[in-house]
Design a protein around this motif. Sequence first.
Motif, PDB file in Angstrom:
ATOM      1  N   ASP A 141       0.812  -1.210   0.000  1.00 56.78           N
ATOM      2  CA  ASP A 141       0.000   0.000   0.000  1.00 56.78           C
ATOM      3  C   ASP A 141       0.851   1.269   0.000  1.00 56.78           C
ATOM      4  N   LEU A 142       2.107   1.170   0.384  1.00 58.75           N
ATOM      5  CA  LEU A 142       2.988   2.341   0.445  1.00 58.75           C
ATOM      6  C   LEU A 142       3.909   2.461  -0.762  1.00 58.75           C
ATOM      7  N   ASP A 143       4.179   1.347  -1.442  1.00 59.78           N
ATOM      8  CA  ASP A 143       5.156   1.360  -2.524  1.00 59.78           C
ATOM      9  C   ASP A 143       4.773   0.322  -3.579  1.00 59.78           C
ATOM     10  N   SER A 144       4.245   0.782  -4.697  1.00 59.95           N
ATOM     11  CA  SER A 144       3.793  -0.131  -5.745  1.00 59.95           C
ATOM     12  C   SER A 144       4.949  -0.874  -6.410  1.00 59.95           C
ATOM     13  N   THR A 145       6.184  -0.395  -6.277  1.00 55.69           N
ATOM     14  CA  THR A 145       7.323  -1.110  -6.880  1.00 55.69           C
ATOM     15  C   THR A 145       7.616  -2.422  -6.146  1.00 55.69           C
ATOM     16  N   LEU A 146       7.026  -2.619  -4.978  1.00 58.80           N
ATOM     17  CA  LEU A 146       7.197  -3.876  -4.249  1.00 58.80           C
ATOM     18  C   LEU A 146       6.435  -5.019  -4.911  1.00 58.80           C
ATOM     19  N   TYR A 147       5.570  -4.686  -5.809  1.00 57.45           N
ATOM     20  CA  TYR A 147       4.752  -5.696  -6.502  1.00 57.45           C
ATOM     21  C   TYR A 147       5.615  -6.326  -7.596  1.00 57.45           C
ATOM     22  N   ASN A 148       6.520  -7.248  -7.177  1.00 59.88           N
ATOM     23  CA  ASN A 148       7.427  -7.896  -8.122  1.00 59.88           C
ATOM     24  C   ASN A 148       7.785  -9.298  -7.628  1.00 59.88           C
ATOM     25  N   GLU A 149       8.377 -10.087  -8.494  1.00 65.17           N
ATOM     26  CA  GLU A 149       8.662 -11.498  -8.198  1.00 65.17           C
ATOM     27  C   GLU A 149       9.620 -11.691  -7.026  1.00 65.17           C
ATOM     28  N   VAL A 150      10.602 -10.803  -6.856  1.00 66.61           N
ATOM     29  CA  VAL A 150      11.546 -10.937  -5.739  1.00 66.61           C
ATOM     30  C   VAL A 150      10.797 -10.818  -4.413  1.00 66.61           C
ATOM     31  N   ILE A 151       9.969  -9.809  -4.306  1.00 65.14           N
ATOM     32  CA  ILE A 151       9.213  -9.586  -3.067  1.00 65.14           C
ATOM     33  C   ILE A 151       8.181 -10.694  -2.868  1.00 65.14           C
ATOM     34  N   PHE A 152       7.547 -11.146  -3.938  1.00 67.34           N
ATOM     35  CA  PHE A 152       6.590 -12.245  -3.807  1.00 67.34           C
ATOM     36  C   PHE A 152       7.278 -13.485  -3.244  1.00 67.34           C
ATOM     37  N   GLY A 153       8.508 -13.746  -3.665  1.00 71.53           N
ATOM     38  CA  GLY A 153       9.261 -14.888  -3.152  1.00 71.53           C
ATOM     39  C   GLY A 153       9.633 -14.750  -1.687  1.00 71.53           C
ATOM     40  N   ARG A 154       9.764 -13.525  -1.221  1.00 71.37           N
ATOM     41  CA  ARG A 154      10.089 -13.272   0.187  1.00 71.37           C
ATOM     42  C   ARG A 154       8.843 -13.273   1.064  1.00 71.37           C
ATOM     43  N   SER A 155       7.683 -13.219   0.466  1.00 69.54           N
ATOM     44  CA  SER A 155       6.415 -13.151   1.192  1.00 69.54           C
ATOM     45  C   SER A 155       5.969 -14.556   1.590  1.00 69.54           C
ATOM     46  N   VAL A 156       6.650 -15.112   2.552  1.00 66.49           N
ATOM     47  CA  VAL A 156       6.397 -16.491   2.983  1.00 66.49           C
ATOM     48  C   VAL A 156       5.070 -16.569   3.721  1.00 66.49           C
ATOM     49  N   TRP A 157       4.268 -17.592   3.401  1.00 63.53           N
ATOM     50  CA  TRP A 157       3.054 -17.846   4.169  1.00 63.53           C
ATOM     51  C   TRP A 157       3.243 -19.117   4.972  1.00 63.53           C
ATOM     52  N   GLN A 158       2.358 -19.346   5.908  1.00 63.94           N
ATOM     53  CA  GLN A 158       2.436 -20.459   6.853  1.00 63.94           C
ATOM     54  C   GLN A 158       3.775 -20.451   7.594  1.00 63.94           C
ATOM     55  N   VAL A 159       4.223 -19.246   7.977  1.00 61.17           N
ATOM     56  CA  VAL A 159       5.503 -19.101   8.698  1.00 61.17           C
ATOM     57  C   VAL A 159       5.421 -19.821  10.029  1.00 61.17           C
ATOM     58  N   ALA A 160       6.428 -20.631  10.305  1.00 62.37           N
ATOM     59  CA  ALA A 160       6.525 -21.372  11.571  1.00 62.37           C
ATOM     60  C   ALA A 160       7.726 -20.934  12.383  1.00 62.37           C
ATOM     61  N   SER A 161       8.803 -20.515  11.676  1.00 65.17           N
ATOM     62  CA  SER A 161      10.000 -20.105  12.409  1.00 65.17           C
ATOM     63  C   SER A 161      10.738 -19.004  11.685  1.00 65.17           C
ATOM     64  N   VAL A 162      11.536 -18.293  12.486  1.00 60.80           N
ATOM     65  CA  VAL A 162      12.346 -17.185  11.990  1.00 60.80           C
ATOM     66  C   VAL A 162      13.744 -17.370  12.569  1.00 60.80           C
ATOM     67  N   THR A 163      14.752 -17.224  11.720  1.00 61.62           N
ATOM     68  CA  THR A 163      16.127 -17.326  12.175  1.00 61.62           C
ATOM     69  C   THR A 163      16.862 -16.043  11.813  1.00 61.62           C
ATOM     70  N   VAL A 164      17.489 -15.438  12.807  1.00 60.44           N
ATOM     71  CA  VAL A 164      18.247 -14.205  12.610  1.00 60.44           C
ATOM     72  C   VAL A 164      19.718 -14.585  12.509  1.00 60.44           C
ATOM     73  N   HIS A 165      20.363 -14.141  11.433  1.00 60.37           N
ATOM     74  CA  HIS A 165      21.795 -14.445  11.264  1.00 60.37           C
ATOM     75  C   HIS A 165      22.523 -13.329  10.551  1.00 60.37           C
TER      76      HIS A 165
END
Length: 166
Positions: free
Chosen positions: A142-166
């Motif tokens: 809603d803030l940046d229409s340039t986010l509507y792209n394949e790279v961001i879609f690939g980062r938009s994980v659903w059914q997230v169960a865990s997060v690892t910070v590294h």
Amino acid sequence: MNPMLSATALLLMTLMPAAAVEMALPTGAEILEVNGSITNSNADGKAIFDLNMLDALPQRVTKATTPWYTGEHEFSGVIISDLLDYLGASGENVTFTALNDYASEIPMAELEDMPVILATRVDGEELSVRDKGPLFVIYPFDLDSTLYNEVIFGRSVWQVASVTVH
């Protein structure tokens, strides 16, 4: 008090790491585990959350059209940078892993620069596993229409169960 001593004490206080947060244990169903480079935890070096714990952190609503749903919808959930700040996270990247083991890495700087959320709800209803839940990485389309792209879609994980910070 001596002004020089006061200035030195103030300088030392700003250089000290933030105090550890006393984290409660989940009382409801556990929906998220965060591990890796975090300083605040509630379970042997990791942080486990239920929905109420995530709801207690700063929230955002993103109203947007996405490739995963027909029409415009309201996604709401915790702002990921605030979650990471709460956990005392430090690192260059954050990996989000789904229930089916799909994983995507997002640069920490990207999460700090924009209000990406870990959505818990769509249109006010809790996300079920059947409907891409319990957690879904949603960018601020809603803030940046340039986010509507394949790279961001690939980062938009659903059914997230865990997060690892590294």
